[in-house]
Design a protein around this motif. Structure first.
Motif, PDB file in Angstrom:
ATOM      1  N   TYR A 135       0.831  -1.207   0.000  1.00 29.09           N
ATOM      2  CA  TYR A 135       0.000   0.000   0.000  1.00 29.09           C
ATOM      3  C   TYR A 135       0.866   1.258   0.000  1.00 29.09           C
ATOM      4  CZ  TYR A 135      -3.725   3.239   1.343  1.00 29.09           C
ATOM      5  OH  TYR A 135      -4.623   4.279   1.366  1.00 29.09           O
ATOM      6  N   ASP A 136       1.887   1.301   0.849  1.00 29.85           N
ATOM      7  CA  ASP A 136       2.795   2.449   0.877  1.00 29.85           C
ATOM      8  C   ASP A 136       4.075   2.056   1.603  1.00 29.85           C
ATOM      9  OD1 ASP A 136       4.139   4.821   0.960  1.00 29.85           O
ATOM     10  OD2 ASP A 136       2.652   5.915   2.142  1.00 29.85           O
ATOM     11  N   SER A 137       5.096   1.716   0.823  1.00 25.77           N
ATOM     12  CA  SER A 137       6.361   1.265   1.414  1.00 25.77           C
ATOM     13  C   SER A 137       7.150   2.419   2.024  1.00 25.77           C
ATOM     14  CB  SER A 137       7.220   0.579   0.348  1.00 25.77           C
ATOM     15  OG  SER A 137       7.585   1.500  -0.676  1.00 25.77           O
ATOM     16  N   THR A 138       6.724   3.669   1.777  1.00 24.05           N
ATOM     17  CA  THR A 138       7.466   4.832   2.296  1.00 24.05           C
ATOM     18  C   THR A 138       6.860   5.393   3.579  1.00 24.05           C
ATOM     19  OG1 THR A 138       6.185   6.446   1.006  1.00 24.05           O
ATOM     20  CG2 THR A 138       8.092   5.441  -0.065  1.00 24.05           C
ATOM     21  N   LEU A 139       5.929   4.668   4.153  1.00 25.07           N
ATOM     22  CA  LEU A 139       5.274   5.130   5.381  1.00 25.07           C
ATOM     23  C   LEU A 139       6.306   5.498   6.453  1.00 25.07           C
ATOM     24  CD1 LEU A 139       2.591   5.384   7.062  1.00 25.07           C
ATOM     25  CD2 LEU A 139       3.005   3.019   7.779  1.00 25.07           C
ATOM     26  N   THR A 178      11.668  -0.222  -2.729  1.00 23.37           N
ATOM     27  CA  THR A 178      11.400  -0.566  -4.127  1.00 23.37           C
ATOM     28  C   THR A 178      10.870  -1.976  -4.299  1.00 23.37           C
ATOM     29  OG1 THR A 178      13.698  -1.252  -4.377  1.00 23.37           O
ATOM     30  CG2 THR A 178      13.147   1.011  -5.017  1.00 23.37           C
ATOM     31  N   GLY A 179      10.825  -2.762  -3.224  1.00 27.89           N
ATOM     32  CA  GLY A 179      10.360  -4.136  -3.324  1.00 27.89           C
ATOM     33  C   GLY A 179      11.472  -5.161  -3.302  1.00 27.89           C
ATOM     34  N   ARG A 180      12.726  -4.700  -3.328  1.00 32.02           N
ATOM     35  CA  ARG A 180      13.858  -5.625  -3.283  1.00 32.02           C
ATOM     36  C   ARG A 180      13.845  -6.417  -1.984  1.00 32.02           C
ATOM     37  NH1 ARG A 180      17.303  -6.811  -7.659  1.00 32.02           N
ATOM     38  NH2 ARG A 180      17.818  -4.932  -8.835  1.00 32.02           N
ATOM     39  N   LEU A 181      14.222  -7.687  -2.062  1.00 33.90           N
ATOM     40  CA  LEU A 181      14.383  -8.500  -0.859  1.00 33.90           C
ATOM     41  C   LEU A 181      15.736  -8.204  -0.235  1.00 33.90           C
ATOM     42  CD1 LEU A 181      13.169 -11.940  -2.247  1.00 33.90           C
ATOM     43  CD2 LEU A 181      11.935 -10.489  -0.642  1.00 33.90           C
ATOM     44  N   ASN A 182      15.816  -8.344   1.074  1.00 32.45           N
ATOM     45  CA  ASN A 182      17.127  -8.354   1.721  1.00 32.45           C
ATOM     46  C   ASN A 182      17.129  -9.430   2.788  1.00 32.45           C
ATOM     47  OD1 ASN A 182      15.894  -7.174   4.034  1.00 32.45           O
ATOM     48  ND2 ASN A 182      16.244  -5.130   3.204  1.00 32.45           N
TER      49      ASN A 182
END
Length: 930
Positions: A439-443, A668-672
């Motif tokens: 929904y919003d990864s920058t929250l 950005t959706g990248r896994l770590n």
């Protein structure tokens, strides 16, 4: 004296018109009418109104027909091609939108918009008002004064007197001279033949304006620009043409107007007319906004068919709540009955600290509907209250029944305890943590929470989306740290209701985000990419990777021995002993004792000894090079070679390492990965690569590494639709060699390794927003040469420039960018008044769709490959994911089948306009397979 009221804002509508037409992608409504320029102009005007809410704003367009300049020079604008019909048909609709917005609109026959603006700016200054001119034309810089400035909304550029001097190398008073000397091909102003931008600048900086230059022609030959020796003769021969050009380039300040500046007051917005226009042109974002829904949404052509009718998410907030603490097994029957009736199950497991493969239960919180929840106590103050196995026997029907919709938080982690309890859950629909991320990864984290609470913590989500301010774990267990109590050290009578409240909030958030994702058209990203991934990641975590701990222990000793040698060498070079890890002592040695040049300083003004500084000094001095080696080795020892052997678990006689993959770690959706982080093992040094030798295959098995080749460049090509790049990739060319040939104008078969390296830096640098300055620094060339490379790149690959310009413009309008598959990344700083913040957001806007799309692709590939592996009898398993690479452990007899199957699925899990290529290597260790 200019007063302090808001400035008068004059909009160069004609400049807006052409810039919008050329900058934005072609848009059309259902009737086939082009609407891109309309949208661009209206968008820029809306942004301008937000920037200057108290200012009177007037919009000025060119009128049809010739102007007085055509009488002066019949070839004026003679070479300009006719206006494209698809642009011409948008002019009147733009005028209609401007009028509906309540903005005064002027079109004065016989003069250009520039002259009307110049006259109004003169009136503003004379009347004691500051004036801001919104335009993209450099000609307008001649109007800049202490009270008149320019703003370019498309480039977020503001020019006052100092800004003009910095940008052009001379003040506003010399802009007409500059234009007169070099002419203007667009307007067909002749200028002086042989005088371009550089020559005109050199003449002005060396001698002054046109009158000064012609009075000092004998001094022209003394200037240092190329061709100075013969320039005086060219100037003399074209003097009349130069002064004609001066007249043509001069903006009139005394146009006779039927309206005075003070009469240009805005009318009320005609919302009915404006909404009708937006509906006609299908500007859905603005339609929703005018209808009371101001959530960001895209009007892009590829999403135009996804018209969303779902309402904005609503908060469930029951008037009464019923929270219970359960300590008796028989009380679980009521929970089962309630969940079966509501067909909803939200759950939160509570564990003691430890590894996820050995879960130690403390309790379980369950909610069946908003306001109704229980906390089941299993451990309390060192005593077993309810046996976990017995609890789950009672609750078994809840997990298996498909009609019951389950809501969890980090379901990927839950799969480990499901496996431990032999539970095969059905219909795990809502993962609130992952839904919030999509929904919003920058929250941002709420200010009431300490830094120990992640931005996607249940606490922050409840505060942000449910408007609740619940107690936190720190209220019960104390501040995070060594002194914080364990979860079972607090009596359930005290903490149990809090756990019940949390799971209630979890259930409500599941409902909220399901609506929210639909509202933002993000359901597909969650359901098709992220939700299936959780089980795949859990399986990779369970698999783990085999580690040669003996090799790592030996490597650690080698590194430590080398560190001791480096320390001794450093002391000898310095002529004294010092602590290599002390920035203060190191600075004293480098900059006081050895008198090395100070490259940069810290915030306190002391000479810096950071890695960038040492890297620059290491090119010439030995001691900084040794310090860098020492730091690198210490990091490898402290992060990898010492701790990794202590983190393994012995399984079937093998030492296996189990990392944790974070599905919501990168915006950005990248896994770590963490505990340990396997994605940051250095690969650019021999020492770093040697660590990968410890990641091995068991006897009879091999390691297979499958890596996407240049995936972000391929995605950029798909997004930019650049014909030259598409052709190069489809023909299977070495893209860096092809770029070098294009940019450096040499045949591909003659491109040197150095030229290819430079082209590679350009290709990847542009993706990450590298400037000509940054490129010059990386390649060790002049800024002029670097700029020449960049300009040549955009000339040969115009689609890339177009993509970047369009993406910046669209991001500024919507506040977010999207991946190919619809994932959004919001850009909070994209409209910031702080230029550094705004520029950073613009770089993110360009790069994020590429990084995010790459992340989406490898996630889809992982799910596809894992599903395939489960359906086969291959003795193989996925053991790691690192950036664009998947790593497998496979029996030697099944290796060829795995390689073919993995390559096929990775290359075909997504469809782009250029082929996806996967490089696959094998070996006894990860390093050997790379």
């Amino acid at each position: 004296m200019v007063n302090n009221s808001a400035p008068v804002v004059l909009v160069d509508g004609s400049s807006y018109l052409f810039r919008a037409y050329h900058a934005l992608p072609p848009l059309e409504n259902a009737q086939g009418m082009q609407t891109g320029a309309i949208k661009g102009v209206v968008s820029m005007l809306r942004n301008l109104i937000k920037m200057y809410p108290e200012s009177p704003i007037a919009v000025i367009f060119d009128a049809k027909g010739p102007t007085f300049r055509n009488d002066m020079y019949d070839q004026y604008k003679a070479n300009r091609p006719p206006m494209p019909e698809e642009l011409r048909e948008q002019i009147e609709p733009i005028h209609q939108c401007v009028r509906a917005m309540g903005l005064p609109l002027l079109c004065i026959p016989g003069v250009e918009a520039d002259d009307v603006i110049g006259t109004l700016a003169q009136q503003a200054t004379a009347g004691g008002h500051d004036c801001v001119i919104s335009t993209g034309d450099k000609d307008m810089a001649q109007l800049v004064s202490p009270h008149v400035s320019l703003i370019n909304t498309m480039k977020n550029e503001f020019l006052d007197v100092a800004g003009v001097e910095k940008k052009y190398g001379f003040g506003p008073d010399k802009m007409i001279d500059y234009l007169a000397l070099m002419g203007d091909k667009v307007d067909n102003i002749p200028g002086v033949p042989g005088v371009g931008e550089k020559t005109a600048l050199a003449l002005i900086q060396g001698l002054g304006g046109l009158d000064d230059i012609y009075s000092r022609l004998d001094e022209v030959a003394t200037l240092t620009f190329r061709g100075a020796k013969t320039m005086a003769a060219k100037l003399e021969a074209n003097k009349e043409q130069a002064y004609l050009s001066y007249q043509l380039a001069t903006i009139k300040l005394d146009v006779e107007l039927d309206v005075r500046l003070q009469e240009l007051q805005p009318d009320p917005v005609d919302n009915e007319a404006l909404l009708a226009l937006f509906e006609q042109f299908q500007f859905r974002t603005w339609i929703r906004e005018m209808n009371g829904d101001d959530s960001p949404a895209a009007d892009k052509p590829e999403t135009a068919k996804k018209i969303q009718t779902d309402a904005a998410p609503s908060v469930l907030d029951p008037e009464q709540v019923d929270y219970k603490v359960v300590t008796e097994l028989d009380d679980l029957d009521a929970i089962v009955a309630s969940v079966q009736l509501s067909e909803q199950l939200a759950y939160l497991p509570v564990f003691a600290k430890g590894h996820y493969l050995q879960p130690k239960w403390i309790g379980l919180a369950i909610a069946s509907e908003p306001g109704k929840a229980w906390y089941i106590v299993m451990q309390e103050q060192g005593q077993t209250v309810l046996d976990a196995a017995s609890v789950f026997v009672k609750l078994a029907p809840l997990w298996s029944e498909h009609r019951i919709e389950k809501t969890g938080y980090d379901i990927k982690a839950d799969h480990h305890w499901f496996n431990d309890l032999a539970i095969e859950p059905s219909r795990l629909v809502n993962d609130v943590q992952v839904m919030a991320f999509v929904y919003d990864s920058t929250l941002k984290r709420d200010k009431s929470l300490s830094a120990h609470f992640p931005h996607l913590s249940l606490d922050n989500l409840a505060i942000t989306y449910l408007n609740k301010q619940p107690k936190t774990v720190e209220d019960f267990l104390g501040k995070a740290g060594k002194k914080q109590l364990a979860a079972d050290e607090v009596a359930s009578a005290e903490i149990g209701v809090w756990w019940a409240e949390r799971v209630d909030f979890l259930l409500r958030l599941g409902v909220w985000f399901r609506q929210g994702l639909a509202h933002r058209q993000l359901t597909s990203v969650y359901e098709k990419i992220e939700r299936p991934l959780s089980q795949t990641l859990a399986q990779i975590e369970t698999n783990g990777v085999c580690l040669d701990t003996e090799f790592l222990n030996d490597l650690s000793q080698q590194f430590k021995a080398r560190l001791a040698e480096i320390e001794q060498q450093a002391h000898q070079l310095a002529g004294t002993e010092f602590n290599l890890d002390s920035p203060k002592q190191l600075a004293e040695i480098l900059f006081e004792k050895m008198a090395l040049p100070v490259v940069a300083k810290t915030a306190s003004g002391a000479p810096s000894t950071n890695e960038e500084v040492l890297s620059e000094l290491a090119a010439e001095y030995e001691l900084p090079r040794l310090i860098l080696q020492s730091r690198h080795l210490r990091k490898l020892v402290g992060t990898y070679t010492d701790p990794l052997p202590t983190m393994v678990q012995i399984e079937d006689g093998q030492s296996r390492l189990h990392t944790t993959y974070n599905q919501t770690g990168a915006q950005t959706g990248r896994l770590n990965s963490n505990d340990p982080n396997l994605q940051n093992i250095p690969v650019r040094s021999d020492e770093g690569r040697s660590i990968r030798k410890a990641f091995i295959a068991p006897p009879g098995y091999k390691i297979v590494a499958a890596d996407y080749s240049q995936i972000e460049l391929r995605i950029m090509t798909h997004l930019s639709q650049d014909a030259n790049l598409i052709k190069a990739f489809k023909e299977g060319k070495d893209i860096h060699r092809a770029t070098a040939a294009e940019v450096m104008n040499v045949p591909e078969d003659e491109v040197t390794n150095e030229q290819r390296r430079s082209a590679k830096a350009i290709n990847f640098g542009l993706i990450y927003g590298m400037s000509a300055f940054g490129l010059a620094k990386q390649l060790g060339i002049s800024r002029t040469d670097a700029k020449t490379y960049v300009d040549a790149y955009f000339e040969r690959y115009p689609g890339v420039r177009r993509y970047m310009d369009e993406t910046r413009a669209e991001a500024a309008e919507t506040g977010y960018v999207e991946t190919v598959f619809g994932r959004r990344l919001y850009l909070p700083g994209i409209q910031s008044s702080n230029q550094m913040v705004r520029k950073g957001a613009e770089r993110t806007a360009i790069n994020a769709p590429m990084q995010g799309t790459a992340a989406d692709i490898i996630k889809m590939a992982m799910v596809d490959v894992e599903n395939w592996l489960e359906s086969t009898s291959l003795r193989a398993k996925m053991i790691m994911q690192v950036h664009d690479e998947l790593v497998f452990e496979v029996h030697e007899q099944d290796m060829q089948a795995l390689v073919e199957g993995v390559r096929f699925r990775m290359q075909h899990c997504a469809s782009l306009d250029v082929p996806l290529i996967v490089d696959v290597d094998t070996g006894a260790s990860w390093e050997e397979a790379h």
